[in-house]
Write a protein that holds these residues in place. Structure first.
Motif, mmCIF file in Angstrom:
data_model
loop_
_atom_site.group_PDB
_atom_site.id
_atom_site.type_symbol
_atom_site.label_atom_id
_atom_site.label_comp_id
_atom_site.label_asym_id
_atom_site.label_seq_id
_atom_site.Cartn_x
_atom_site.Cartn_y
_atom_site.Cartn_z
ATOM 1 N N ARG A 1 1.813 5.043 -6.107
ATOM 2 C CA ARG A 1 1.721 3.526 -6.458
ATOM 3 C C ARG A 1 1.340 3.013 -7.807
ATOM 4 O O ARG A 1 0.047 4.146 -8.654
ATOM 5 N N ILE B 1 0.312 -0.902 0.291
ATOM 6 C CA ILE B 1 -0.043 -0.126 0.026
ATOM 7 C C ILE B 1 0.716 1.166 0.136
ATOM 8 O O ILE B 1 0.603 2.151 -0.643
ATOM 9 N N ARG B 2 1.978 1.451 0.205
ATOM 10 C CA ARG B 2 2.745 2.415 0.390
ATOM 11 C C ARG B 2 4.474 1.798 0.145
ATOM 12 O O ARG B 2 4.505 1.072 0.020
ATOM 13 N N PHE C 1 -5.591 9.106 6.449
ATOM 14 C CA PHE C 1 -5.436 10.576 6.478
ATOM 15 C C PHE C 1 -3.917 10.516 5.573
ATOM 16 O O PHE C 1 -2.830 9.430 6.151
ATOM 17 N N ILE C 2 -4.248 11.128 4.486
ATOM 18 C CA ILE C 2 -2.804 11.380 3.419
ATOM 19 C C ILE C 2 -2.739 12.893 3.315
ATOM 20 O O ILE C 2 -3.130 13.832 2.932
ATOM 21 N N LYS D 1 2.274 9.885 4.510
ATOM 22 C CA LYS D 1 3.007 10.482 3.482
ATOM 23 C C LYS D 1 2.195 9.845 1.938
ATOM 24 O O LYS D 1 1.865 8.582 2.138
ATOM 25 N N GLN E 1 -9.491 10.960 4.633
ATOM 26 C CA GLN E 1 -7.705 11.084 4.543
ATOM 27 C C GLN E 1 -8.175 12.228 3.584
ATOM 28 O O GLN E 1 -6.984 12.408 3.964
HETATM 29 N N1 5AD Z 1 0.062 6.336 -0.447
HETATM 30 C C1 5AD Z 1 -0.134 6.905 1.365
HETATM 31 N N2 5AD Z 1 -1.143 6.127 1.870
HETATM 32 C C2 5AD Z 1 -2.094 4.927 1.397
HETATM 33 N N3 5AD Z 1 -3.169 5.031 1.250
HETATM 34 C C3 5AD Z 1 -3.918 4.289 0.769
HETATM 35 N N4 5AD Z 1 -2.577 4.265 -0.909
HETATM 36 C C4 5AD Z 1 -1.603 5.086 0.158
HETATM 37 C C5 5AD Z 1 -0.564 5.905 -0.945
HETATM 38 N N5 5AD Z 1 -0.632 5.519 -1.957
HETATM 39 C C6 5AD Z 1 -3.359 5.071 2.984
HETATM 40 C C7 5AD Z 1 -5.043 5.497 3.109
HETATM 41 C C8 5AD Z 1 -6.168 4.085 3.141
HETATM 42 C C9 5AD Z 1 -4.473 3.090 4.646
HETATM 43 C C10 5AD Z 1 -4.676 1.723 5.020
HETATM 44 O O1 5AD Z 1 -3.178 3.579 3.607
HETATM 45 O O2 5AD Z 1 -4.802 6.652 4.446
HETATM 46 O O3 5AD Z 1 -6.819 4.619 3.922
#
Ligand code: 5AD
Ligand code: SF4
Length: 444
Positions: free
Chosen positions: A341, A54-55, A306-307, A337, A267
């Motif tokens: 992806r 995911i990150r 949150f992003i 942050k 988010q």
């Molecule tokens: N960049 C950063 N955070 C992300 N999340 C999901 N994709 C990304 C990304 N590309 C975070 C979101 C989500 C959590 C599981 O991971 O906040 O709710």
């Protein structure tokens, strides 16, 4: 890879609770085949890296972990890369890391024993099928459970938030069946669990027909679980704001076993950014949902994700997020942050935000979240609540459990054991945990 069939295994989980659940099911499967957990990863005959994509740098972390698995004599255990990095990278993994024997996606891990056998015959295996929920019917029955157990009810996601890789690695939203879930929940409770956390990437999108052929949503499932004797607490995560139905909100008001805690990611606090994220809710519609839950369950605690630094996020957008955070006053929250992806729309958007700006924003946001969490914990001091004791503490006679609001509570209770639910008065608090003194013992 060693040629004898593996006798010991080790599973390393990365990422979310859904991977923890999958890891538990893999362990049960290996044990039903006569394997035992290795005392240390270094000694295991079979190592599963159950990965998360995911990150940032997820794949890099996996490659460096694979490197560390090489033994002094140059050999390595049977190595399986499972989870979302496996799904995203596929065969590329064994090209880059030839010591990897198995690459298996999150929907195909029930085939691991056959794959391990194939490796014994000198084969390498890649299985990235996304065949819906086949695996659940093929896994062995649940065994001994911790007091708090996970139950995956739904997988995948159709929401396609523009930053997120989940719809590509976990596939489309799909719900497990009513009867399968009730059976598994009963088995988990019979095996010792007092609390079940229902899991799904979009857990509140769960739906299915009940035993009378009526369509039910997650609230219906929760109400059915509520009737299982011996089950004391129900939680669920992670939810999408758009799937917070009337019925689910009402359940927070009248299902006693449903704990007063809601993890509901928002988010961003900026409508402009929410739109670019394809979240399909606004700041205001999100806040109204929280109000409605508060109205039926005044002591509800909120958590969120949150992003910061989504492409195009201005200082003003970020201030909108800070304002939302201050307004909500979370009991806890996760903040990240933005990380591009590969293959997601946001990775191609203009105005990617420089790292130093993201760092600064994240620091400010996290400072606010810690302050809110600390003050939430302080407000619990003096209250009396039930704590489900889950693990031993550092000191003799100390046990650590969870409050209804998912806070860790340290309790000095030499006469109690793990799995008991004890009523405590909260006497002290810090940013991460509380202290409590037993008042009387609730029926365990
Ligand atoms: N960049 C950063 N955070 C992300 N999340 C999901 N994709 C990304 C990304 N590309 C975070 C979101 C989500 C959590 C599981 O991971 O906040 O709710
Ligand atoms: Fe990812 Fe959005 Fe689906 Fe959550 S709702 S899994 S953030 S695409």
């Amino acid at each position: 890879m060693s040629t004898d069939s593996p006798k010991t295994y080790s599973i390393k989980n990365y990422g979310c609770q859904m991977n923890v659940y999958d890891g538990e099911r893999m362990a049960e499967m290996f044990e039903s085949q006569g394997m035992t957990p290795a005392d240390e990863k270094a000694n295991a005959d079979l190592v599963v890296l159950n990965t998360c994509h995911i990150r940032e740098k997820a794949a890099e972390k996996v490659y460096s972990e694979i490197g560390r698995l090489r033994r002094k004599d140059g050999s390595s255990p049977v190595i399986a890369v499972a989870g979302c990095v496996a799904q995203a990278e596929g065969g590329e993994i064994s090209r880059r890391a030839p010591e990897v024997d198995i690459v298996v996606g999150p929907q195909a891990y029930h085939n691991l024993p056959e794959m391990v056998a194939a490796v014994g015959r000198g084969e390498r295996v890649v299985d990235l099928d996304l065949p819906g929920l086949d695996k659940f019917g093929k896994l062995p029955a649940r065994r001994k459970q911790a007091p708090s157990a996970f139950l995956t009810v739904q997988e995948g996601c159709d929401k396609f938030c523009t930053y997120c890789v989940v719809p590509y690695t976990r596939g489309a939203e799909i719900s497990r069946s009513w009867s399968e879930l009730l059976d598994e929940a009963k088995a988990i409770v019979d095996a010792g669990a007092k609390e079940i956390t229902l899991l799904g990437q979009n857990v509140n999108a769960w739906d299915g027909e009940d035993d009378k052929g009526q369509m039910q949503g997650l609230d219906g499932l929760i109400r059915a679980l509520d009737k299982i004797p011996g089950l004391r607490r129900i939680r669920y995560m992670t939810s999408h704001p758009n799937d917070m139905t009337e019925g689910l909100i009402a359940a927070h008001g009248d299902v006693e076993k449903l704990m007063p805690f809601l993890h509901l990611p928002v988010q961003s606090g900026s409508d402009r950014i929410l739109k670019a994220m394809n979240r399909s809710h606004s700041r205001d519609s999100y806040m109204r949902i929280l109000d409605r839950v508060r109205a039926v369950r005044p002591d509800i605690a909120f958590s969120g994700d949150f992003i910061v630094g989504f492409p195009g996020e201005t200082d003003a957008d970020f201030e909108d997020t800070m304002r939302l955070v201050r307004e909500v006053g979370h009991a806890q929250a996760y903040s990240f942050k933005y990380s591009p992806r590969p293959g997601t729309p946001a990775a191609e958007m203009p105005d990617q935000i420089p790292m130093h700006v993201m760092d600064e924003r994240l620091q400010r946001l996290q400072a606010q979240i810690v302050a809110d969490q600390t003050s939430f914990n302080e407000r619990t001091v003096g209250r009396t609540c039930d704590v489900l004791l889950e693990r031993p503490g550092k000191f003799t006679g100390q046990l650590i459990g969870k409050s209804p609001w998912l806070q860790s509570v340290h309790v000095l209770a030499p006469d109690l054991s793990i799995g008991n639910i004890v009523t405590v008065q909260i006497t002290d608090s810090g940013p991460l945990s509380l202290k409590g003194e037993p008042t009387m013992r609730a029926a365990a």
